[in-house]
Design an enzyme around this catalytic site. Structure first.
Site: not given
Length: 309
Positions: A15, A186, A226, A228, A224, A258
């Site tokens: 990256d 998600n 977030g 929560k 998933t 990840d």
């Protein structure tokens, strides 16, 4: 007796991050005082998360591809330094995959990913793996081959259907899920999968989509949520198990997903039940949000167990 092995089949990137005042519009050039280089790729990230969560309880083997260039050598060395077996990381004639990331003052980002060697990745060797982890940053054809090989060897697969923007047909989706034990999604990814399977209602909450996918594809689904936390829907049971996220001082959510996938794989491999493995994985993901960067912020097994209580 040899230690259990997690095989991570997926992407390896480097990256390059630029901090900018504003994200450039078409035809516009903006200046950044410097760039930051870090290691990424969903496959490599999940391998690092799994290796740290496993500690001395098992081993991780990465199956991926890098270029015959300086970035590829650095990415391979980075994985090896985490104790990950890189003998299945091949060298491609294509350059090492890179993500070019602009981040503005408000924290918004624009990302361009050059797949490079990841797009040239060939089939994985299941070998002695006791669990396989996959994502969607490598060719769908190769993922289908890996799923089929794992199924033939009776090795369970965790598929993280990310990114959801990858072009996948309904037939390919069913092929991927045919050999998958755990699907991790998600909200956006759940909508995509449900659409491909023809189940669930448009605009339905992710919890409902996860239940519809589990029923339609006979696969355990981890959704998933977030801040929560996450939920697990076991195929055939019709009931869900929710795990709330602990309170954390969030500074950067990069790599949290990840971290959850890698840590879930690790704790499963250590003999934890799926419900307990998910609880520990949610804790690991929360801890990762307390530091900057993806791999740099991923916690160790000791840190996760201490925080989880």
């Amino acid at each position: 007796m040899s230690q259990p092995e997690i095989l991570v089949f997926g992407s390896i990137n480097v990256d390059l991050v630029c901090r900018v005042g504003s994200i450039p519009k078409p035809g516009e050039t903006v200046l950044s005082p410097r760039y930051e280089q870090s290691f990424g790729g969903k496959g490599a990230n999940q391998a690092v998360a799994a290796a740290r969560a496993l500690g001395q309880s098992g081993r991780v083997r990465m199956s991926g591809a890098v270029g015959d260039d300086a970035l590829g050598g650095a990415a391979r060395d980075n994985l090896a330094n985490e104790g990950i077996d890189v003998t299945s990381v091949v060298t491609s004639s294509e350059p090492t995959g890179c993500a070019f990331i602009n981040v503005d003052e408000a924290g918004e980002n624009a990302i361009t990913v050059a797949s490079g060697a990841n797009a040239a990745l060939e089939s994985a060797s299941i070998g002695d793996a006791s669990l396989v982890v996959m994502q969607m940053e490598v060719p769908v054809k190769r993922n289908l081959e890996c799923v089929a090989a794992a199924k033939a060897a009776n090795v369970p697969v965790i598929l993280n259907f990310a990114p959801a923007t990858v072009a996948v047909s309904a037939e390919e989706m069913r092929g991927l899920l045919d050999g998958t034990r755990y699907l991790v999604v998600n909200e956006l990814e759940a909508e995509t999968v449900a659409g491909l399977l023809g189940c669930g209602k448009a605009g339905a909450p992710v919890e409902g989509l996860a239940e519809a996918i589990a029923a339609a594809a006979s696969v355990d689904v981890i959704a998933t949520l977030g801040g929560k936390g996450a939920m697990l829907v076991r195929a055939g049971e019709g009931a869900s198990h929710s795990v709330g996220a602990p309170k954390t001082n969030v500074v950067d959510t990069t790599g949290a997903g990840d971290t959850l996938v890698g840590a879930f794989a690790a704790f499963l491999t250590m003999g934890k039940s799926p419900e307990e493995a998910l609880r520990l994985a949610v804790t690991a993901a929360s801890l990762a949000c307390e530091g900057y960067g993806a791999q740099t912020a991923m916690p160790t097994q000791e840190q996760v167990l201490a925080a989880a209580g």
